[in-house]
Structures are given as structure tokens and as C-alpha cells.
Design a protein around this motif. Structure first.
Motif, PDB file in Angstrom:
ATOM      1  N   PRO A  27      26.335  -5.156   0.860  1.00  0.00           N
ATOM      2  CA  PRO A  27      27.266  -4.033   1.020  1.00  0.00           C
ATOM      3  C   PRO A  27      27.532  -3.363  -0.333  1.00  0.00           C
ATOM      4  N   PRO A  28      27.840  -2.066  -0.299  1.00  0.00           N
ATOM      5  CA  PRO A  28      28.035  -1.318  -1.548  1.00  0.00           C
ATOM      6  C   PRO A  28      29.060  -1.958  -2.480  1.00  0.00           C
ATOM      7  N   VAL A  29      30.114  -2.492  -1.932  1.00  0.00           N
ATOM      8  CA  VAL A  29      31.155  -3.066  -2.789  1.00  0.00           C
ATOM      9  C   VAL A  29      30.615  -4.274  -3.562  1.00  0.00           C
ATOM     10  N   LEU A  30      29.738  -5.015  -2.925  1.00  0.00           N
ATOM     11  CA  LEU A  30      29.156  -6.171  -3.593  1.00  0.00           C
ATOM     12  C   LEU A  30      28.125  -5.731  -4.639  1.00  0.00           C
ATOM     13  N   ARG A  31      27.395  -4.687  -4.332  1.00  0.00           N
ATOM     14  CA  ARG A  31      26.455  -4.152  -5.334  1.00  0.00           C
ATOM     15  C   ARG A  31      27.204  -3.709  -6.582  1.00  0.00           C
ATOM     16  N   SER A  32      28.307  -3.008  -6.364  1.00  0.00           N
ATOM     17  CA  SER A  32      29.099  -2.545  -7.509  1.00  0.00           C
ATOM     18  C   SER A  32      29.619  -3.723  -8.312  1.00  0.00           C
ATOM     19  N   SER A  33      30.031  -4.731  -7.611  1.00  0.00           N
ATOM     20  CA  SER A  33      30.570  -5.915  -8.261  1.00  0.00           C
ATOM     21  C   SER A  33      29.491  -6.615  -9.098  1.00  0.00           C
ATOM     22  N   VAL A  34      28.278  -6.683  -8.564  1.00  0.00           N
ATOM     23  CA  VAL A  34      27.154  -7.280  -9.296  1.00  0.00           C
ATOM     24  C   VAL A  34      26.862  -6.479 -10.570  1.00  0.00           C
ATOM     25  N   LEU A  35      26.801  -5.155 -10.414  1.00  0.00           N
ATOM     26  CA  LEU A  35      26.482  -4.317 -11.583  1.00  0.00           C
ATOM     27  C   LEU A  35      27.581  -4.404 -12.640  1.00  0.00           C
ATOM     28  N   ALA A  36      28.817  -4.523 -12.194  1.00  0.00           N
ATOM     29  CA  ALA A  36      29.924  -4.634 -13.144  1.00  0.00           C
ATOM     30  C   ALA A  36      29.831  -5.945 -13.922  1.00  0.00           C
ATOM     31  N   GLU A  37      29.442  -7.004 -13.233  1.00  0.00           N
ATOM     32  CA  GLU A  37      29.316  -8.299 -13.910  1.00  0.00           C
ATOM     33  C   GLU A  37      28.179  -8.263 -14.937  1.00  0.00           C
ATOM     34  N   VAL A  38      27.076  -7.616 -14.587  1.00  0.00           N
ATOM     35  CA  VAL A  38      25.954  -7.488 -15.521  1.00  0.00           C
ATOM     36  C   VAL A  38      26.400  -6.723 -16.770  1.00  0.00           C
ATOM     37  N   GLU A  39      27.141  -5.641 -16.547  1.00  0.00           N
ATOM     38  CA  GLU A  39      27.611  -4.836 -17.670  1.00  0.00           C
ATOM     39  C   GLU A  39      28.609  -5.634 -18.537  1.00  0.00           C
ATOM     40  N   ARG A  40      29.476  -6.377 -17.880  1.00  0.00           N
ATOM     41  CA  ARG A  40      30.443  -7.186 -18.630  1.00  0.00           C
ATOM     42  C   ARG A  40      29.707  -8.214 -19.505  1.00  0.00           C
ATOM     43  N   TYR A  41      28.703  -8.855 -18.942  1.00  0.00           N
ATOM     44  CA  TYR A  41      27.968  -9.874 -19.689  1.00  0.00           C
ATOM     45  C   TYR A  41      27.245  -9.244 -20.873  1.00  0.00           C
ATOM     46  N   ASP A  42      26.595  -8.119 -20.603  1.00  0.00           N
ATOM     47  CA  ASP A  42      25.843  -7.431 -21.656  1.00  0.00           C
ATOM     48  C   ASP A  42      26.774  -6.974 -22.779  1.00  0.00           C
ATOM     49  N   SER A  43      27.934  -6.450 -22.392  1.00  0.00           N
ATOM     50  CA  SER A  43      28.845  -5.914 -23.410  1.00  0.00           C
ATOM     51  C   SER A  43      29.507  -7.030 -24.219  1.00  0.00           C
ATOM     52  N   THR A  44      29.399  -8.248 -23.729  1.00  0.00           N
ATOM     53  CA  THR A  44      29.921  -9.386 -24.486  1.00  0.00           C
ATOM     54  C   THR A  44      28.858  -9.958 -25.417  1.00  0.00           C
ATOM     55  N   TRP A  45      27.696 -10.237 -24.847  1.00  0.00           N
ATOM     56  CA  TRP A  45      26.732 -11.102 -25.526  1.00  0.00           C
ATOM     57  C   TRP A  45      25.554 -10.384 -26.160  1.00  0.00           C
ATOM     58  N   SER A  46      25.382  -9.093 -25.901  1.00  0.00           N
ATOM     59  CA  SER A  46      24.177  -8.438 -26.414  1.00  0.00           C
ATOM     60  C   SER A  46      24.211  -8.307 -27.937  1.00  0.00           C
ATOM     61  N   ARG A  47      23.135  -8.727 -28.521  1.00  0.00           N
ATOM     62  CA  ARG A  47      22.941  -8.573 -29.961  1.00  0.00           C
ATOM     63  C   ARG A  47      22.485  -7.149 -30.287  1.00  0.00           C
TER      64      ARG A  47
END
Lengths: 295, 158
Positions: A27-47
Motif C-alpha cells: 500500500p502507498p502508505v507503506l511505500r512512503s514509510s519504507v522510503l522515509a526509513e531509507v532516507e533517514r538511514y542514508d542521512s545518518t550514516w552516509s559518508r
């Protein structure tokens, strides 16, 4: 698709391509949630991002509060750091940048390979608490993608999606179980030098299969991204390694650790299966891979 | 000291060890280079070596009977690797060639080590089209930025 009729949700994240397969469309809400988690992880750990937490840590020593997943990274990295005698270290970012694998992708060495500082000399990392005594370039690349796979799997589970298959560009997690009626997924083991070929196949039931290969992020004259933390120089001889484990975090980290630690030593501390391929074309493997390779 | 015979042996050896399957498919495996080899004993007498292995090994004059060994480096797909070669000359003829693998080499370690699983001397690739799989475990897809940078450097190197 891992199973006939399944639906795929594809996106780009942390610099690579992803596909989450499920029996029914997410469902769209879950897709958004997945993409938000990916962005959160990247914005924390990306070198590779100026705005990341890792970039702030690299700019100045100090006390930092890390997100919850840091605890799992700290424990696993510390264990592998000890087992590898310092060869596998989250401080390897500085050595990678020195050899040209920097945020600008200059891919030009700035000098001879150099080992990063020793863990205890600059880092106090316990759970989500990090204190540094010098500017350090953290690189959790050996485990980060796997951990993000696990985090997305948690999201799917918590949203009531019991069956799924996550493919993070070749790092795989099968979230289905045979108890749930799904057959294991047949997975090809990518040829280290030719992505159109495989060197074998292995069935992946519930759990993760991750790969690490030195040739993919190679930028000339023996320089690649798998470095020995005791010297800062690229590791020779092993060209590819695979690890099967319960979590993608462990499978991902162990796939890299296989370059640096004898598999027998790792087997004493982790429940996993493994395969190593050497530059002369030979291979060593644990029982799970018996009879699975093309020879 | 005549380098020709050593070079022939090393080129032949390196070609042999890289000829198969996984290693053989790497781009750089096509040019195994034998470099920086020095015999551990001086070779300066007047015998004729005429039976060196390898199709291109011609007769080379001026070798003294004895056993010679040298380390050779060659470019494997993953960087420089070292092997040892021991060569025995008798009556001006190469009577034995032995490749001595260094302890860091997996071939040596596989005889020394004990493994819970197994060993494959050579793994070979099969086209994905021939295999009935829906997923591939590997690391071929890397970030766009990285690949672009590699392409840019290649372009500059032209």
C-alpha cells in the motif's frame, strides 16, 4: 520475482537499487514509510553526504547521540574488529578517502595506503553513545546495507506483511518461511568478473544471503574498497565472498569479514554458512555450499 | 644472466594459473606479466638449455647446471600476486620445473587447512540465461556516482 505472481516495489536508496517483492502490492502508505526509513538511514550514516551525521562526526571530535540501530552496529563491528585483529574497522573511511574513494569520487590516491587509527585511541562507542577524541571518518559500508535490509524487513513485519523478499542489489533477505508454504528461492551466485554469469546456485529459505566482491568498486592498479584495517591497503587474493545468516546485518558484515578473517575463526562465533572465491578461480566453502558450485 | 628463459617460464606459468574460468574471464588476466624476477643463484656458465617448457621457449646458451629459484609477480585480476618457480638445469637442459606456491596463496593454504566444507579447484561460470533462477546474489550494481567517476577517469586516460 522470487515467486510467480508476486509484485515488486523498486526504488533507489543508499546509492544502489532495491526491490521489495510481496504477494500483493504494498500500500502507498507503506511505500512512503519504507522510503522515509531509507532516507533517514542514508542521512545518518552516509559518508558521501555533507549533511549526514557521519559528516558531522568527521568534522569535529565530540559526544554524539546515535540512532537506535547504532547499538547493533557497534556490537558487531567491535566483535569483528577483535576477531580480525583490527583489520575490519568502522574507522576505515579515512583510509578509503586517502586512496580516492571519497565523497567527490575523485578515485585518485592522495598518497600511500595508510591504516586508520586504532579503535580505542579515538572511539568510545557504546550502544547509541559515541564519543570521539579526534575527527574520524566512520564507514559502516561493510554492514550498513544489510542492516537497512533488516530495518525495512521490520517495517514490513510491523505493518502486517508476513511474506516478502528484499533484494538490495544482490544482498538478499527472504522474509518468507517454509512453514508459511513458500519454497526456498533459487539464487544464482554472481560470477566475480562477469555479471551475466553465475558460478553456482543456492536455495535461500528464510534468512539472508549477502555478497562482497573486491572487483566491483575497483578503481585501478589493485585499488578497491575492501581494505585491511591494519595496513589500510587493499586485500589481495580473495575476490568474492558470500555469507548466509539469519539477519542481513550479519550476512553483510560476515561477507566482508571473510576477506579478513579465516572462516574457521568466524564459525566459532557466528552461526552462518560461507563461500570464498579466490583470484586463481578456486573456492572454499562451508557445508551449505557443497555441490552448489559449477566446476 | 639471460632473462629470456625465466620470462618464458614465468609467462607460461602465469598463463596456466590464470587460464581457467573465473580468473580467466577477468580483463587483466589476458596480460599476465612476469616482472622483477631474479634467480637466487648466478647463472653464467656455458651449457645450453634446450628443453625449457612452454611453446615459445627457445634454446638459450650460457646456463650452468644447478637449481635456480625465483619469485615472480604477476597481475591477477585482484592485484599483484607472488609465486615461486624452481628450475633445475642438468646437462644444459631444463630437467625440472617446480612452481612453489607461497603460504599466502590459497593453493597452499588449502592443503594446510582443515575446512568444515569443501574446496573447488576451479569454479566455472554459466550464463544466467541457462540457469533457472529468479534472484542473483552478488555485488555488480554499484552506485551511479561511483560508476560515473570511473567512466570519467577512463575518458581522461584516452
Amino acid at each position: 520475482m522470487p515467486h510467480p505472481g508476486w509484485q515488486g516495489f523498486r526504488f533507489d536508496g543508499i546509492g544502489t537499487s532495491w526491490e521489495i517483492s510481496t504477494p500483493a502490492p504494498l500500500p502507498p502508505v507503506l511505500r512512503s514509510s519504507v522510503l522515509a526509513e531509507v532516507e533517514r538511514y542514508d542521512s545518518t550514516w552516509s559518508r558521501f553526504r555533507e549533511d549526514s551525521l557521519v559528516a558531522r562526526i568527521a568534522a569535529a571530535p565530540g559526544q554524539y547521540e546515535l540512532p537506535p540501530e547504532a547499538a547493533g552496529l557497534a556490537a558487531l563491528y567491535r566483535q569483528l574488529y577483535t576477531l580480525s585483529g583490527g583489520a575490519m574497522t568502522p574507522l576505515i573511511g579515512e583510509s578509503l578517502e586517502r586512496l580516492g574513494y571519497d565523497p567527490q569520487y575523485s578515485l585518485r590516491p592522495r598518497g600511500e595506503a595508510a591504516a586508520p587509527p586504532a579503535w580505542d585511541a579515538v572511539l568510545e562507542w557504546h550502544g547509541t553513545s559515541l564519543r570521539t577524541t579526534a575527527p574520524v571518518v566512520l564507514d559502516i559500508g561493510a554492514a550498513g546495507k544489510g542492516q537497512l535490509v533488516d530495518l525495512l524487513a521490520e517495517q514490513l513485519g510491523s505493518h502486517g506483511v508476513p511474506e516478502f523478499f528484499i533484494d538490495a542489489s544482490g544482498d538478499l533477505l527472504n522474509g518468507s518461511t517454509e512453514d508459511g508454504g513458500q519454497e526456498p528461492v533459487q539464487v544464482a551466485l554472481e560470477h566475480p568478473y562477469d555479471a551475466t554469469k553465475a558460478i553456482g546456485t543456492v536455495p535461500l529459505g528464510s534468512g539472508a544471503l549477502c555478497a562482497s566482491a573486491s572487483n566491483r568498486r575497483a578503481w585501478g592498479d589493485g585499488l578497491h574498497h575492501v581494505l585491511d584495517g591494519t595496513t589500510g591497503a587493499p586485500v589481495r587474493t580473495v575476490v568474492a565472498a558470500w555469507a548466509l545468516a539469519d539477519t542481513a546485518l550479519e550476512a553483510d558484515a560476515l561477507a566482508t569479514a571473510l576477506f579478513l578473517v579465516p572462516a574457521e575463526d568466524l564459525e566459532r562465533h557466528f552461526r552462518f554458512s560461507w563461500l570464498k572465491v579466490f583470484s586463481n578461480g578456486s573456492a572454499e566453502y562451508s557445508a551449505e555450499f557443497e555441490g552448489r558450485l559449477f566446476t | 644472466m639471460k632473462p629470456s628463459i625465466r620470462k618464458t617460464v614465468f609467462a607460461g606459468m602465469a598463463g596456466l594459473s590464470l587460464a581457467g574460468t573465473v580468473a580467466g574471464c577477468a580483463p587483466s588476466a589476458q596480460q599476465p606479466a612476469a616482472q622483477e624476477t631474479e634467480p637466487s643463484a648466478p647463472a653464467s656458465a656455458s651449457a645450453t638449455a634446450s628443453a625449457a617448457p612452454g611453446p615459445s621457449a627457445g634454446a638459450a646458451a650460457g646456463y650452468k647446471d644447478g637449481t635456480y629459484s625465483a619469485d615472480g609477480n604477476y597481475k591477477s585480476p585482484n592485484g599483484t600476486e607472488t609465486v615461486g618457480v624452481q628450475l633445475t638445469l642438468a646437462g644444459g637442459t631444463v630437467s625440472a620445473v617446480e612452481i612453489t606456491e607461497h603460504p599466502s596463496n590459497p593453493n597452499t593454504r588449502k592443503f594446510q587447512g582443515e575446512f568444515a566444507g569443501g574446496i573447488a579447484d576451479q569454479v566455472v561460470g554459466k550464463s544466467l540465461d541457462e540457469i533457472n533462477v529468479s534472484k542473483v546474489a552478488g555485488s555488480s550494481l554499484t552506485s551511479g556516482g561511483f560508476n560515473q567517476a570511473v567512466e570519467a577517469i577512463k575518458a581522461q586516460a584516452l
